[in-house]
Motif scaffolding. Structure first.
Motif, short mmCIF file in Angstrom:
data_model
loop_
_atom_site.label_atom_id
_atom_site.label_comp_id
_atom_site.label_asym_id
_atom_site.label_seq_id
_atom_site.Cartn_x
_atom_site.Cartn_y
_atom_site.Cartn_z
N LYS A 103 48.78 15.99 18.77
CA LYS A 103 48.91 13.91 18.62
C LYS A 103 49.30 13.62 20.10
N LEU A 104 48.24 14.03 21.01
CA LEU A 104 47.85 13.33 22.26
C LEU A 104 47.48 12.09 22.40
N ALA A 105 47.94 11.11 22.86
CA ALA A 105 47.50 10.17 23.50
C ALA A 105 46.90 9.86 24.96
N LYS A 106 44.91 9.57 25.18
CA LYS A 106 45.18 9.18 26.56
C LYS A 106 45.36 7.89 27.03
N VAL A 107 45.85 7.62 28.01
CA VAL A 107 46.13 6.72 29.11
C VAL A 107 45.52 6.32 30.27
N GLU A 142 45.71 20.12 36.55
CA GLU A 142 47.08 20.05 36.19
C GLU A 142 48.01 20.71 37.32
N ARG A 143 48.77 19.14 37.24
CA ARG A 143 50.36 19.44 38.04
C ARG A 143 51.25 18.58 38.43
N PHE A 144 52.29 18.84 38.70
CA PHE A 144 53.62 18.22 38.24
C PHE A 144 54.09 17.07 39.35
N LEU A 145 53.73 15.86 37.98
CA LEU A 145 54.27 14.68 38.40
C LEU A 145 55.40 13.88 37.59
N THR A 146 56.26 12.81 38.27
CA THR A 146 56.85 11.79 37.54
C THR A 146 56.55 10.77 37.94
N LEU A 147 56.67 10.11 35.83
CA LEU A 147 55.98 8.96 36.04
C LEU A 147 57.11 7.50 35.48
N ALA A 148 56.78 7.08 35.96
CA ALA A 148 57.89 5.39 35.69
C ALA A 148 57.90 4.42 35.90
N TRP A 158 49.81 16.70 32.88
CA TRP A 158 48.25 16.75 32.13
C TRP A 158 48.15 15.26 32.86
N VAL A 159 47.41 15.61 33.99
CA VAL A 159 46.78 14.72 34.71
C VAL A 159 45.66 14.97 35.21
N VAL A 160 44.82 13.61 35.98
CA VAL A 160 43.43 14.10 36.28
C VAL A 160 42.36 12.39 36.90
N ALA A 161 42.42 13.45 38.34
CA ALA A 161 41.75 11.20 38.71
C ALA A 161 40.42 11.54 37.99
N THR A 162 40.02 10.79 37.42
CA THR A 162 38.67 10.84 37.28
C THR A 162 37.01 9.79 38.32
N THR A 163 38.20 8.88 39.31
CA THR A 163 37.54 8.46 40.08
C THR A 163 38.58 8.35 41.27
N HIS A 164 38.22 7.18 42.37
CA HIS A 164 39.17 7.14 43.13
C HIS A 164 40.18 5.82 42.82
N GLN A 165 39.99 5.12 42.20
CA GLN A 165 40.57 3.92 41.36
C GLN A 165 40.93 4.37 40.25
N THR A 166 40.99 5.22 39.16
CA THR A 166 41.07 5.66 37.82
C THR A 166 41.58 6.89 38.06
N VAL A 167 43.09 7.23 36.68
CA VAL A 167 43.77 8.39 36.75
C VAL A 167 44.07 8.16 35.04
N ARG A 168 43.84 9.58 34.64
CA ARG A 168 44.01 9.46 33.44
C ARG A 168 44.74 10.65 32.79
N ILE A 169 46.23 10.37 32.14
CA ILE A 169 46.97 11.13 31.41
C ILE A 169 47.37 11.43 29.86
N GLN A 171 42.21 22.75 26.71
CA GLN A 171 41.29 21.60 26.37
C GLN A 171 41.97 20.47 26.23
N VAL A 172 43.19 19.96 27.17
CA VAL A 172 44.03 18.82 27.40
C VAL A 172 43.39 18.29 28.51
N MET A 173 42.50 19.01 29.48
CA MET A 173 42.57 18.58 30.84
C MET A 173 40.85 18.35 30.50
N THR A 174 40.59 19.43 29.72
CA THR A 174 38.34 18.93 29.66
C THR A 174 38.26 17.66 29.19
#
Length: 150
Positions: free
Chosen positions: A101-105, A20-26, A42-53, A143-146
């Motif tokens: 109620k959170l969405a996974k993007v 988890e870290r602070f990011l700005t989303l545009a 709530w952000v994680v890179a799952t691959t070098h091409q894919t980021v989930r928030i 829970q969210v990061m998992t």
């Protein structure tokens, strides 16, 4: 300005996005068409091409992304400022195993740019603290990061 352009996350940026870290989303506002900024953690890179928030289902961000799936993430780290631009690949309305109620993007990275202005560097990464119950915050964050990593 040092504008290194890549089409995927470097090893160091990938490493920064494993917690988890602070990011700005545009995004582009779905009503006005104007740029819109949001702060997320709530952000994680799952691959070098894919980021989930993870985004609250009540957030305007989701309506923006459903209309215009282009997105830019602004990340401060490794002494610099980065823009990670991409397109939304999928939006799951409910993040499994999380009481809110959170969405996974899921975002597919298209470009990564070093956007720090010439002759300077970030000397301290941004810090933030949760202002509600620390134990509840730690439990929810875990829970969210998992769920994002699944």
């Amino acid at each position: 300005m040092s504008e290194t352009v890549a089409t995927s996350l470097s090893e160091s940026l990938f490493g920064l996005m494993q917690q988890e870290r602070f990011l700005t989303l545009a995004t582009i506002d779905h009503e006005t068409g104007a740029p819109s900024l949001g702060s997320i953690s709530w952000v994680v890179a799952t691959t070098h091409q894919t980021v989930r928030i993870a985004i609250d289902n009540r957030s305007r961000i989701l309506a923006n992304l459903q209309k215009t799936p282009s997105v830019s993430l602004h990340l401060l780290g490794n002494g610099s400022s980065y823009e990670i631009a991409g397109r939304v690949a999928s939006i799951e309305e409910r993040l499994d195993g999380v009481p809110l109620k959170l969405a996974k993007v899921e975002i597919v990275v298209e470009t990564v740019r070093d956007i720090m202005f010439y002759g300077s560097r970030i000397s301290v990464d941004p810090e933030y603290e949760k202002t509600y119950d620390k134990n509840a915050a730690a439990k929810l964050d875990a829970q969210v990061m998992t769920a994002l990593k699944k």
